[in-house]
Design an enzyme around this catalytic site. Sequence first.
Site, short mmCIF file in Angstrom:
data_model
loop_
_atom_site.label_atom_id
_atom_site.label_comp_id
_atom_site.label_asym_id
_atom_site.label_seq_id
_atom_site.Cartn_x
_atom_site.Cartn_y
_atom_site.Cartn_z
N GLY A 36 -49.81 5.86 6.83
CA GLY A 36 -51.21 4.81 5.96
C GLY A 36 -51.78 3.98 6.51
O GLY A 36 -51.78 3.40 7.24
N GLY B 107 -54.32 1.85 5.44
CA GLY B 107 -55.10 1.03 3.87
C GLY B 107 -55.28 -0.22 4.91
O GLY B 107 -55.87 -0.53 5.59
N ASP C 287 -53.32 9.44 8.18
CA ASP C 287 -53.18 9.00 6.58
C ASP C 287 -54.53 10.31 5.47
O ASP C 287 -55.46 10.28 6.24
CB ASP C 287 -54.26 7.75 6.30
CG ASP C 287 -53.73 7.09 5.00
OD1 ASP C 287 -54.47 7.92 4.12
OD2 ASP C 287 -54.42 5.87 5.14
N ASN D 75 -44.32 10.52 -2.47
CA ASN D 75 -44.14 9.93 -1.05
C ASN D 75 -42.34 9.27 -1.13
O ASN D 75 -42.35 8.30 0.40
CB ASN D 75 -44.92 8.84 -1.17
CG ASN D 75 -46.46 9.19 -0.65
OD1 ASN D 75 -46.96 10.37 0.09
ND2 ASN D 75 -47.59 7.74 -0.33
N ALA E 262 -43.42 -0.94 3.27
CA ALA E 262 -44.38 -0.57 2.46
C ALA E 262 -43.38 -0.51 1.12
O ALA E 262 -43.69 -1.56 0.57
CB ALA E 262 -45.02 0.89 2.82
N ARG E 263 -42.75 0.21 1.19
CA ARG E 263 -41.46 0.73 0.03
C ARG E 263 -40.87 1.30 0.18
O ARG E 263 -40.29 2.22 0.62
CB ARG E 263 -42.30 0.83 -1.31
CG ARG E 263 -43.13 0.62 -2.14
CD ARG E 263 -42.43 -0.81 -2.42
NE ARG E 263 -43.28 -1.97 -3.26
CZ ARG E 263 -43.95 -2.69 -3.17
NH1 ARG E 263 -43.64 -3.46 -1.79
NH2 ARG E 263 -44.60 -3.24 -3.79
N ASP F 60 -38.29 -4.26 6.15
CA ASP F 60 -38.41 -5.20 5.05
C ASP F 60 -37.72 -4.99 3.42
O ASP F 60 -37.82 -5.53 2.87
CB ASP F 60 -39.98 -5.94 5.08
CG ASP F 60 -40.16 -7.32 4.10
OD1 ASP F 60 -39.30 -8.06 4.33
OD2 ASP F 60 -40.92 -7.62 3.09
N GLU G 66 -32.12 -2.18 -3.66
CA GLU G 66 -32.65 -2.91 -2.63
C GLU G 66 -32.30 -4.04 -3.54
O GLU G 66 -32.69 -4.33 -4.83
CB GLU G 66 -34.07 -3.80 -3.13
CG GLU G 66 -34.63 -4.38 -2.04
CD GLU G 66 -36.64 -4.22 -1.98
OE1 GLU G 66 -37.01 -5.06 -2.52
OE2 GLU G 66 -37.38 -2.90 -0.93
N HIS H 194 -36.69 -8.44 1.76
CA HIS H 194 -38.14 -8.53 0.96
C HIS H 194 -39.10 -9.40 1.22
O HIS H 194 -39.46 -9.60 -0.48
CB HIS H 194 -38.54 -7.87 -0.15
CG HIS H 194 -39.65 -6.99 -0.62
ND1 HIS H 194 -39.00 -5.91 -1.27
CD2 HIS H 194 -41.13 -7.18 -0.97
CE1 HIS H 194 -41.00 -5.55 -2.03
NE2 HIS H 194 -41.45 -5.91 -1.40
N ALA I 4 -42.48 -9.60 2.73
CA ALA I 4 -43.30 -9.47 3.86
C ALA I 4 -43.97 -10.47 3.15
O ALA I 4 -45.58 -10.55 4.34
CB ALA I 4 -43.90 -8.22 4.56
N1 NAD Z 1 -43.27 -5.72 1.81
C1 NAD Z 1 -44.44 -6.59 1.50
O1 NAD Z 1 -43.45 -7.66 0.90
C2 NAD Z 1 -45.15 -5.65 1.27
C3 NAD Z 1 -46.08 -6.65 0.25
C4 NAD Z 1 -48.26 -5.80 -0.46
C5 NAD Z 1 -47.69 -4.36 0.01
N2 NAD Z 1 -46.70 -4.39 0.15
C6 NAD Z 1 -46.79 -2.43 0.32
O2 NAD Z 1 -47.65 -2.20 1.22
C7 NAD Z 1 -47.94 -0.81 1.73
C8 NAD Z 1 -49.49 -0.59 1.57
O3 NAD Z 1 -50.10 -1.48 1.60
P1 NAD Z 1 -51.63 -1.41 1.58
O4 NAD Z 1 -52.79 -2.69 0.22
O5 NAD Z 1 -52.27 -1.42 3.06
O6 NAD Z 1 -52.21 0.09 0.54
P2 NAD Z 1 -53.54 0.68 0.22
O7 NAD Z 1 -54.13 1.18 -0.88
O8 NAD Z 1 -54.77 0.10 0.93
O9 NAD Z 1 -53.39 1.95 1.81
C9 NAD Z 1 -51.79 2.68 1.23
C10 NAD Z 1 -52.66 3.93 2.73
O10 NAD Z 1 -52.02 4.59 2.19
C11 NAD Z 1 -52.43 6.38 2.64
N3 NAD Z 1 -50.93 7.56 1.88
C12 NAD Z 1 -51.01 7.59 0.71
N4 NAD Z 1 -50.11 8.39 0.51
C13 NAD Z 1 -49.76 8.28 1.92
C14 NAD Z 1 -48.97 10.14 3.39
N5 NAD Z 1 -48.28 10.82 2.40
N6 NAD Z 1 -49.51 10.02 4.03
C15 NAD Z 1 -49.97 8.78 5.01
N7 NAD Z 1 -50.39 8.23 4.17
C16 NAD Z 1 -50.70 8.22 3.00
C17 NAD Z 1 -53.78 5.88 1.39
O11 NAD Z 1 -54.55 7.34 1.42
C18 NAD Z 1 -53.51 4.42 1.54
O12 NAD Z 1 -54.95 4.49 2.64
C19 NAD Z 1 -48.02 -0.39 -0.19
O13 NAD Z 1 -46.81 0.51 -0.20
C20 NAD Z 1 -47.80 -1.35 -1.05
O14 NAD Z 1 -46.26 -1.48 -1.44
C21 NAD Z 1 -45.55 -4.10 0.62
#
Ligand code: NAD
Length: 322
Positions: free
Chosen positions: A151, A153, A174, A211, A233-234, A258, A263, A282, A284
């Site tokens: 991923g 993003g 990605d 996913n 991430a999740r 995290d 959870e 959780h 981050a």
């Molecule tokens: N732990 C926390 O407190 C916390 C806080 C914020 C976000 N998050 C999580 O972080 C993660 C990323 O957030 P972001 O803002 O970068 O999201 P984003 O949408 O900017 O980026 C996610 C990326 O993942 C890619 N993707 C989708 N499926 C995929 C796969 N099977 N293999 C590889 N890449 C794939 C997408 O193309 C995208 O580029 C999310 O799961 C979000 O929920 C966690």
Amino acid sequence: MTRILITDHVFPDLAIEHEVLAPLDAEIVLAPTADEDTLAELAASAQGILVCFAPVTERVVDAAAAAGCGVIARYGIGYDNVDVAAATRHGMVVTNVPDYCLDEVADHTMTLLLAAARGLVPAVREVANDGWAIDHAGVHRIAGRTLALVGLGGIGRRVAARALAFGLNVTAFDPFVDDPGVEGVALAATMADALAAADFVSLHAPATVENHHLIDGDAIAQMGRRPVLINTARGSLVDLDAAVAALDDGRLSGLALDVTEPEPLPPGHPLRRHPRAIITPHMAFHSVEATEELQRRAATEVLRALTGLEPARPVNREVLAR
Ligand SMILES: NC(=O)c1ccc[n+]([C@@H]2O[C@H](COP(=O)([O-])OP(=O)(O)OC[C@H]3O[C@@H](n4cnc5c(N)ncnc54)[C@H](O)[C@@H]3O)[C@@H](O)[C@H]2O)c1
């Protein structure tokens, strides 16, 4: 009277929500528990909903629609806990706050990576137990090793930039990205290619149906270098039972999470005290600044939607055209 339901939250208090929503002269109701029965009952008289982690299911959305609810604002980036399809059917806008904590999550990811690589937790425990010994075998040089990002993003890119500064080689998989956007990052053609060469694997993909358990026993079998697996991430991205088994038999050299599924981790879960696991609750997303921004921006979405203004970050924009 306008009523705003807050299903659940993780904040010190709700002073920001009261301040932002004051122009609505609304009653702000905090659900005592976040089970479906309670939320459905409270949603049946709410014109706006703010939600953190609670599941806002189809039943809850249907109940809210009957009360003329116009907006469900998610405190956070991911919105997998909201039945967006049901909200869209009812013409209800769903919003998120997609970019309030990107630096915090990237920092936390690097914190987990560095702590695992440097053997920080056992070292701190050693000192706390009045010892002063070094774990000679367990600590390796970071520069020159390889981090695979799954991923790329907003968060993945920020992790990449930080990791490159530590001298790590960074590979990313990605399927939706053609241009890595960060100089020095190599794109892998397949996830298997990225996993095969990684000393650290860090997940930054969203929790979608596709996913679910992206990292399962088969994916772990593709990891050729006994990596540390990091997940900020999740929880649903990782089959936790498979990851614990791999940690125990050495196919993973560390697990730094995290987010987990379930959870919170149940009390007594083996990972809570595992010598090669680092688990954070959780957190981050959190910094004082990020959390205040999150509360303010989510509450402002409710204010905008209920005063006829377009929300800043609708996730189901199609309802606005109706
Ligand atoms: N732990 C926390 O407190 C916390 C806080 C914020 C976000 N998050 C999580 O972080 C993660 C990323 O957030 P972001 O803002 O970068 O999201 P984003 O949408 O900017 O980026 C996610 C990326 O993942 C890619 N993707 C989708 N499926 C995929 C796969 N099977 N293999 C590889 N890449 C794939 C997408 O193309 C995208 O580029 C999310 O799961 C979000 O929920 C966690």
